[in-house]
Design a protein around this motif. Structure first.
Motif, mmCIF file in Angstrom:
data_model
loop_
_atom_site.group_PDB
_atom_site.id
_atom_site.type_symbol
_atom_site.label_atom_id
_atom_site.label_comp_id
_atom_site.label_asym_id
_atom_site.label_seq_id
_atom_site.Cartn_x
_atom_site.Cartn_y
_atom_site.Cartn_z
ATOM 1 N N GLU A 9 8.838 -15.630 -9.125
ATOM 2 C CA GLU A 9 9.924 -15.949 -10.026
ATOM 3 C C GLU A 9 9.045 -16.013 -11.485
ATOM 4 N N LEU A 10 7.901 -16.366 -11.501
ATOM 5 C CA LEU A 10 7.247 -16.556 -12.546
ATOM 6 C C LEU A 10 6.229 -15.199 -12.820
ATOM 7 N N MET A 11 5.509 -14.702 -11.932
ATOM 8 C CA MET A 11 4.838 -13.540 -12.405
ATOM 9 C C MET A 11 4.790 -12.677 -11.117
ATOM 10 N N GLN A 12 4.640 -11.220 -11.413
ATOM 11 C CA GLN A 12 4.740 -10.297 -10.465
ATOM 12 C C GLN A 12 3.671 -9.218 -10.696
ATOM 13 N N VAL A 13 2.954 -8.903 -9.666
ATOM 14 C CA VAL A 13 1.838 -7.774 -9.672
ATOM 15 C C VAL A 13 2.733 -6.442 -9.803
ATOM 16 N N VAL A 14 2.370 -5.570 -10.495
ATOM 17 C CA VAL A 14 3.302 -4.155 -10.677
ATOM 18 C C VAL A 14 2.363 -3.022 -10.374
ATOM 19 N N TYR A 15 2.594 -2.248 -9.498
ATOM 20 C CA TYR A 15 1.960 -1.021 -9.368
ATOM 21 C C TYR A 15 3.025 0.115 -9.423
ATOM 22 N N ASN A 16 4.108 0.101 -9.086
ATOM 23 C CA ASN A 16 5.216 1.169 -9.343
ATOM 24 C C ASN A 16 6.514 0.279 -9.389
ATOM 25 N N VAL A 22 6.935 5.874 -10.269
ATOM 26 C CA VAL A 22 5.834 5.556 -9.174
ATOM 27 C C VAL A 22 4.722 6.775 -9.226
ATOM 28 N N ASN A 23 3.557 5.954 -9.122
ATOM 29 C CA ASN A 23 2.273 6.794 -9.409
ATOM 30 C C ASN A 23 1.767 7.580 -8.232
ATOM 31 N N GLU A 31 2.677 0.688 -0.364
ATOM 32 C CA GLU A 31 3.224 -0.353 0.725
ATOM 33 C C GLU A 31 2.640 -1.736 0.479
ATOM 34 N N GLN A 32 1.712 -1.957 -0.471
ATOM 35 C CA GLN A 32 1.171 -3.225 -1.047
ATOM 36 C C GLN A 32 2.359 -4.018 -1.718
ATOM 37 N N PRO A 33 2.099 -5.311 -1.804
ATOM 38 C CA PRO A 33 3.031 -6.027 -2.878
ATOM 39 C C PRO A 33 2.940 -5.450 -4.352
ATOM 40 N N GLY A 34 3.669 -5.351 -4.883
ATOM 41 C CA GLY A 34 3.912 -4.821 -6.235
ATOM 42 C C GLY A 34 3.913 -3.211 -6.259
ATOM 43 N N GLY A 35 3.745 -2.474 -5.059
ATOM 44 C CA GLY A 35 3.798 -1.136 -4.885
ATOM 45 C C GLY A 35 5.157 -0.486 -4.582
ATOM 46 N N HIS A 36 6.072 -1.764 -4.131
ATOM 47 C CA HIS A 36 7.567 -1.120 -3.923
ATOM 48 C C HIS A 36 8.349 -2.348 -3.919
ATOM 49 N N GLY A 37 9.592 -2.307 -4.009
ATOM 50 C CA GLY A 37 10.700 -3.244 -4.223
ATOM 51 C C GLY A 37 10.912 -3.860 -5.678
ATOM 52 N N LEU A 38 10.515 -3.054 -6.452
ATOM 53 C CA LEU A 38 10.423 -3.299 -7.819
ATOM 54 C C LEU A 38 11.716 -2.312 -8.702
ATOM 55 N N GLU A 39 12.441 -2.909 -9.419
ATOM 56 C CA GLU A 39 13.413 -2.017 -10.089
ATOM 57 C C GLU A 39 13.645 -2.529 -11.550
ATOM 58 N N ILE A 40 14.095 -1.791 -12.329
ATOM 59 C CA ILE A 40 14.539 -2.058 -13.648
ATOM 60 C C ILE A 40 15.992 -2.487 -13.273
#
Length: 155
Positions: A9-16, A22-23, A31-40
Motif C-alpha cells: 500500500e505504501l511502496m512497490q518494487v517495479v520491474y514490469n 514488460v522488459n 515471475e518475481q514480485p514486481g515482475g508481474h501483476g502491476l498495471e496502470i
C-alpha cells in the motif's frame, strides 16, 4: 504499532507493468514480485495481486535496466515508460521533442538518461574516440587545440 507493508500500500518494487511495458531483455524477473501483476489504472500504478495502489514506486534493478532490443525506443526501460505514461507526460513530451530536433539537442536520448546509463557498443566507441582526443592533447600539449563540437554544428 509497526507493521510490514505486505499489501504494498505504501511502496512497490517495479520491474514490469503488464499493460504498459514488460522488459523482454530481463524476462527472468517476470515471475518475481514486481515482475508481474502491476498495471496502470486510472492514471495510477495498480497492484492487481493485492488490490493496492502503492504511493511510491521503486524501480530496482531490471526496473531501470535498459532494453536495447526495444523496437520503438532503443535502450528504454520500465521506469522511463511509467514516467512517460503517468509520472510526468508533459515533461517527457517536451524532452522527446527537443531530442528529435537534432539541430539543437546534443546529448543522450531522454530515456537513456533514466535507464542506468548502460553503454551500447556505439556508446563505448564514442567514449574511446573521446579518450583518444584527450590522449593526443596530453601527448602533444598545446600544439593541438581541442576538437570542439558546438550543438547544431552537426546538422
Amino acid at each position: 504499532t509497526v507493521t510490514v507493508d505486505a499489501d504494498c500500500e505504501l511502496m512497490q518494487v517495479v520491474y514490469n507493468v503488464d499493460n504498459l511495458y514488460v522488459n523482454s531483455a530481463f524476462s527472468e524477473f517476470s515471475e518475481q514480485p514486481g515482475g508481474h501483476g502491476l498495471e496502470i489504472s486510472d492514471g495510477k500504478l495498480h497492484n492487481t495481486i493485492t488490490g493496492s495502489f502503492p504511493l511510491i514506486a521503486h524501480f530496482a534493478g531490471p526496473g531501470h535496466y535498459p532494453n536495447f532490443e526495444d523496437p520503438v525506443r532503443h535502450g528504454t526501460c520500465t521506469a522511463y515508460e511509467v514516467m512517460r505514461a503517468i509520472g510526468h507526460p508533459q515533461f517527457v513530451e517536451l524532452w522527446e521533442k527537443e531530442y528529435k530536433n537534432q539541430g539543437k539537442y546534443f546529448g543522450l536520448r531522454p530515456w537513456r538518461s533514466i535507464c542506468s546509463h548502460a553503454a551500447s557498443s556505439w556508446d563505448v566507441f564514442g567514449m574511446r574516440v573521446s579518450k583518444f582526443e584527450d590522449t593526443v592533447n596530453d601527448v602533444l600539449g598545446s600544439k593541438v587545440g581541442p576538437m570542439v563540437v558546438i550543438p547544431g554544428m552537426l546538422s
